[in-house]
Enzyme design. Structure first.
Site, mmCIF file in Angstrom:
data_model
loop_
_atom_site.group_PDB
_atom_site.id
_atom_site.type_symbol
_atom_site.label_atom_id
_atom_site.label_comp_id
_atom_site.label_asym_id
_atom_site.label_seq_id
_atom_site.Cartn_x
_atom_site.Cartn_y
_atom_site.Cartn_z
ATOM 1 C CE1 TYR A 3 14.870 -59.471 104.107
ATOM 2 C CE2 TYR A 3 15.085 -60.427 106.181
ATOM 3 C CZ TYR A 3 15.071 -59.524 105.468
ATOM 4 O OH TYR A 3 14.906 -58.055 105.972
ATOM 5 C CG ASP A 31 12.642 -59.711 109.258
ATOM 6 O OD1 ASP A 31 11.563 -60.512 109.393
ATOM 7 O OD2 ASP A 31 12.794 -58.697 108.836
ATOM 8 N NE ARG A 47 10.016 -53.832 113.107
ATOM 9 C CZ ARG A 47 10.364 -53.751 111.786
ATOM 10 N NH1 ARG A 47 9.791 -54.497 110.629
ATOM 11 N NH2 ARG A 47 11.459 -53.002 111.123
ATOM 12 C CG HIS A 99 11.473 -60.951 105.156
ATOM 13 N ND1 HIS A 99 11.286 -61.078 103.663
ATOM 14 C CD2 HIS A 99 11.876 -60.026 105.314
ATOM 15 C CE1 HIS A 99 11.411 -59.870 103.261
ATOM 16 N NE2 HIS A 99 11.645 -59.184 104.273
ATOM 17 N NE ARG A 103 17.541 -57.994 110.233
ATOM 18 C CZ ARG A 103 16.847 -57.978 108.962
ATOM 19 N NH1 ARG A 103 15.583 -57.550 108.879
ATOM 20 N NH2 ARG A 103 17.484 -58.373 107.913
ATOM 21 C CD1 TRP A 150 13.017 -63.162 99.113
ATOM 22 C CD2 TRP A 150 12.007 -61.402 99.584
ATOM 23 N NE1 TRP A 150 14.243 -62.291 99.483
ATOM 24 C CE2 TRP A 150 13.593 -60.989 99.786
ATOM 25 C CE3 TRP A 150 11.221 -60.259 99.950
ATOM 26 C CZ2 TRP A 150 14.158 -59.868 100.249
ATOM 27 C CZ3 TRP A 150 11.812 -58.799 100.410
ATOM 28 C CH2 TRP A 150 13.229 -58.855 100.224
#
Ligand code: CS2
Ligand code: MG
Length: 405
Positions: A161, A213, A286, A215, A149, A405
């Site tokens: 992040y 990701d 996930r 997020h 990732r 976030w």
């Protein structure tokens, strides 16, 4: 026939970061462990277990795994939610651990036995600037990983992040009595991320599985645009594009891109993902064994997903303990539609406090052959690392408003 539970205890320890572990003991001397860690809210689950669940467990038959799950889920009346479900997960993992130890078998055998030899793992590579990111991806490949990732910094932002400015390791929670405040600007991210991931793909060639990701930060339209722009990077998946509460968003995203979508690390029951699965709006689910009801509930979610060709890919950050990580690896070996396991890795101290039979080599994980989950707790060592207050960051947009976030 297993003897009844005679003791239930919560162990809170902080070897590198905080973990909440449930320990159950049976009259015939078996011990089962479960993980109840909720990053940044650890003591809430510890209290839920100590004050409301542990007293109910003394005297139950740990062999009745499903009945115990139903008793705690239906019996609370106030169903679902991260704290309740983490506590139920811990009990479920501990009773599976006991059942395996009583049978003298690793849990994957109780789940139907191995359907594969080993489980593909992915890890994280992060760096603020692209050249360092490419070096970090190379280093992860050197470690044996076949799936990585990639997260980078964003020009104009101070904090993002998934990446620290001066380090190639990333740990989101920080010790202290209040969260760190990060900054966020979606436009700046959308201008930058596609070129970074396309450059990583060019650097690594076609074979490495590449993940990213987002997020939970984009609107449906922004997510659709990102998915489309990332198609040349041929991602294994794009994760958490929109906030998990807005599941309808995935419909719009899906109509506009063939980039595979993964979601679910903050889900805690099948009800959070049943529509996403049955409408085939995602490719990977996930949910984690520590947060979505343990092995018993993950099996149901994965079985539903199997019908719709959605594959399992549990959350595996450093904030789920080696206990539930082990449970996930047992599920991985025995679940046909299991695709990949996130393996962020642990502080060396966490490996010492939680000695485990699961292992990583050459890009793959295996649960090992120890009876039960195969993860123990060195309680003397654990006691040397008492709980320390720690929080996940919060984020604000450039005008100062709170954002995801
Ligand atoms: C994450 C985590 O691993 C992941 O994909 O999104 O880093 C997540 O931010 C943490 O587990 C939060 O505790
Ligand atoms: Mg994630």
């Amino acid at each position: 026939m297993t003897d009844r539970i005679i003791g239930a205890e919560v162990i809170v320890t902080s070897p590198g970061r905080n973990y909440v572990t449930l320990k159950l003991q049976t009259a015939d001397g078996l011990v089962g462990y479960g993980d109840a860690t909720v990053n940044g809210r650890e003591l809430a689950v510890a209290s839920y277990l100590r004050d409301h669940i542990n007293p109910l467990l003394v005297g139950i038959d740990p062999a009745q795994i499903e009945d115990t799950w139903q008793y705690l889920y239906r019996g609370a009346y106030w169903r679902r939610g991260p704290i309740t479900m983490a506590a139920i997960s811990a009990v479920d993992l501990a009773v599976w651990d006991i059942k395996g130890k009583a049978a003298g078998m690793p849990v994957y055998q109780l789940l139907g036995g191995a359907v594969r030899d080993r489980i593909l793992a992915y890890t994280h590579a992060s760096a603020w600037e692209l050249p360092e990111l490419l070096d970090t991806v190379d280093a992860r490949r050197q470690d044996g990983f076949r799936a990585v990732r990639a997260q980078s910094g964003v020009p104009g932002l101070e904090t993002v992040y998934g990446v620290h400015r001066d380090a190639h390791d990333y740990e989101p929670a920080s010790r202290g009595t209040a969260p760190v405040v990060e900054s966020w600007d979606t436009d700046a991210y959308l201008r930058h991320a596609p070129s970074v991931l396309t450059a990583v793909r060019e650097h690594v060639g076609p074979e490495l599985a590449l993940l990213h990701d987002a997020h939970h930060r984009l609107t449906p339209q922004q997510a659709a645009r990102l998915g489309k722009e990332l198609e040349p990077a041929d991602l294994f998946w794009l994760e958490d594009v929109t906030p998990a509460e807005n599941q309808d968003a995935l419909r719009l995203v899906r109509q506009h891109t063939t980039t595979p979508l993964a979601i679910g690390e903050v889900f805690n029951t099948i009800y959070d993902c049943k529509d996403l699965i049955t409408e085939q709006l995602i490719d990977f689910i996930r949910v984690a064994a520590a947060h979505a009801g343990g092995i018993s509930h993950l099996r149901k979610i994965f079985a539903l997903a199997d019908v719709y060709q959605v594959r399992a890919a549990p959350h595996g950050p450093s904030d789920v303990s080696p206990v539930s990580f082990g449970a996930s690896v047992h599920l991985g070996l025995s679940t046909h539609n299991f695709a990949i396991q996130e393996y962020m890795g642990y502080d060396p101290l966490a490996h010492e406090v939680f000695p485990h039979s699961w292992s990583f080599s050459d890009g793959y994980l295996h649960p090992g052959e120890a009876p039960g989950l195969g993860v123990e707790v060195d309680e003397q060592l654990a006691a040397k690392f008492p709980y320390e207050p720690a929080y996940l960051p919060v984020a604000r947009t450039l005008d100062g408003a709170m954002t995801d976030w």
